[in-house]
Design a protein around this motif. Structure first.
Motif, PDB file in Angstrom:
ATOM      1  N   HIS A   1       8.161  10.902  -3.525  1.00  0.00           N
ATOM      2  CA  HIS A   1       6.778  11.335  -3.319  1.00  0.00           C
ATOM      3  C   HIS A   1       6.716  12.847  -3.537  1.00  0.00           C
ATOM      4  O   HIS A   1       7.519  13.587  -2.986  1.00  0.00           O
ATOM      5  CB  HIS A   1       6.324  10.961  -1.907  1.00  0.00           C
ATOM      6  CG  HIS A   1       4.851  10.997  -1.721  1.00  0.00           C
ATOM      7  ND1 HIS A   1       4.153  12.160  -1.583  1.00  0.00           N
ATOM      8  CD2 HIS A   1       3.935   9.991  -1.667  1.00  0.00           C
ATOM      9  CE1 HIS A   1       2.868  11.896  -1.440  1.00  0.00           C
ATOM     10  NE2 HIS A   1       2.713  10.571  -1.483  1.00  0.00           N
TER      11      HIS A   1
ATOM     12  N   LEU B   1       0.831  -1.210   0.000  1.00  0.00           N
ATOM     13  CA  LEU B   1       0.000   0.000   0.000  1.00  0.00           C
ATOM     14  C   LEU B   1       0.866   1.261   0.000  1.00  0.00           C
ATOM     15  O   LEU B   1       0.566   2.229  -0.706  1.00  0.00           O
ATOM     16  CB  LEU B   1      -0.948  -0.008   1.197  1.00  0.00           C
ATOM     17  CG  LEU B   1      -1.979  -1.136   1.225  1.00  0.00           C
ATOM     18  CD1 LEU B   1      -2.810  -1.059   2.502  1.00  0.00           C
ATOM     19  CD2 LEU B   1      -2.870  -1.083   0.001  1.00  0.00           C
ATOM     20  N   THR B   2       1.946   1.241   0.773  1.00  0.00           N
ATOM     21  CA  THR B   2       2.869   2.384   0.804  1.00  0.00           C
ATOM     22  C   THR B   2       3.502   2.594  -0.568  1.00  0.00           C
ATOM     23  O   THR B   2       3.613   3.724  -1.044  1.00  0.00           O
ATOM     24  CB  THR B   2       3.967   2.158   1.858  1.00  0.00           C
ATOM     25  OG1 THR B   2       3.346   1.951   3.127  1.00  0.00           O
ATOM     26  CG2 THR B   2       4.918   3.325   1.936  1.00  0.00           C
TER      27      THR B   2
ATOM     28  N   GLN C   1       2.250   1.657  -3.470  1.00  0.00           N
ATOM     29  CA  GLN C   1       1.222   2.133  -4.397  1.00  0.00           C
ATOM     30  C   GLN C   1       0.973   3.629  -4.223  1.00  0.00           C
ATOM     31  O   GLN C   1       0.757   4.344  -5.201  1.00  0.00           O
ATOM     32  CB  GLN C   1      -0.067   1.337  -4.222  1.00  0.00           C
ATOM     33  CG  GLN C   1       0.010  -0.054  -4.785  1.00  0.00           C
ATOM     34  CD  GLN C   1      -1.256  -0.860  -4.564  1.00  0.00           C
ATOM     35  OE1 GLN C   1      -2.048  -0.579  -3.673  1.00  0.00           O
ATOM     36  NE2 GLN C   1      -1.449  -1.875  -5.387  1.00  0.00           N
ATOM     37  N   ASP C   2       1.012   4.116  -2.977  1.00  0.00           N
ATOM     38  CA  ASP C   2       0.873   5.555  -2.731  1.00  0.00           C
ATOM     39  C   ASP C   2       2.038   6.312  -3.355  1.00  0.00           C
ATOM     40  O   ASP C   2       1.841   7.360  -3.969  1.00  0.00           O
ATOM     41  CB  ASP C   2       0.792   5.831  -1.223  1.00  0.00           C
ATOM     42  CG  ASP C   2       0.726   7.311  -0.919  1.00  0.00           C
ATOM     43  OD1 ASP C   2      -0.187   7.986  -1.454  1.00  0.00           O
ATOM     44  OD2 ASP C   2       1.576   7.808  -0.153  1.00  0.00           O
TER      45      ASP C   2
ATOM     46  N   ASN D   1       1.762   9.083  -6.539  1.00  0.00           N
ATOM     47  CA  ASN D   1       2.191  10.468  -6.330  1.00  0.00           C
ATOM     48  C   ASN D   1       3.656  10.648  -6.670  1.00  0.00           C
ATOM     49  O   ASN D   1       4.354  11.462  -6.072  1.00  0.00           O
ATOM     50  CB  ASN D   1       1.949  10.865  -4.869  1.00  0.00           C
ATOM     51  CG  ASN D   1       0.495  10.812  -4.501  1.00  0.00           C
ATOM     52  OD1 ASN D   1      -0.294  11.611  -4.978  1.00  0.00           O
ATOM     53  ND2 ASN D   1       0.121   9.847  -3.674  1.00  0.00           N
TER      54      ASN D   1
END
Length: 147
Positions: A96, A30-31, A33-34, A38
């Motif tokens: 990011h 999940l991290t 994918q974030d 971004n």
């Protein structure tokens, strides 16, 4: 209740622990994918090599799109036999957009090691726990039939 049935609960505990480890690995997915959603991709340069016993990881310097210079240490430490970075080498960097300090070298293993390792280890534990439980439940059933 016989001892085989009691031991079969160890298999259940191992299975449950495997589920927890796999879920923890999923949190890294999940991290990632974030980060991908971004992401800003730029070129960076290896400026130094961190040496810890037989493990190596590169320090990478890059410039963000707004001109800020960032230097980071790659999270993944690699055995010296598999380490292929040299000082001065150009590498792809992903960071990011809201936090340039969350940067990684943009390679498969740098981006996915945690989730692949923890997910695979979690699946192994689940399979091992399941098989262990089945074996000892079978032994418990045979023991009860004898006694």
């Amino acid at each position: 209740m016989n001892a085989y049935k009691n031991v079969s609960y160890v298999g259940f505990v191992i299975f449950f622990f495997g589920v927890v480890v796999a879920i923890y690995g999923f949190s890294f997915l999940l991290t990632q994918q974030d980060l991908e959603a971004n992401a800003v991709r730029v070129q960076g340069t290896v400026v130094d090599i961190n040496k810890k016993a037989i493990y190596r990881s590169p320090y990478v310097k890059f410039t963000t799109l707004d001109g800020q210079d960032i230097t980071f240490l790659a999270d993944l430490e690699v055995n010296v036999d598999f380490f292929d970075y040299t000082v001065g080498q150009t590498v792809d960097v992903i960071y990011h957009k809201d936090n340039p300090n969350k940067a990684k070298i943009d390679t498969f293993w740098q981006n996915n090691f945690e989730q692949v390792f923890l997910g695979g280890f979690g699946l192994f534990l689940m399979l091992f726990g399941f098989i262990m439980r089945r074996i000892f439940l079978g032994k418990a059933k045979r023991y009860e039939q004898l006694g």
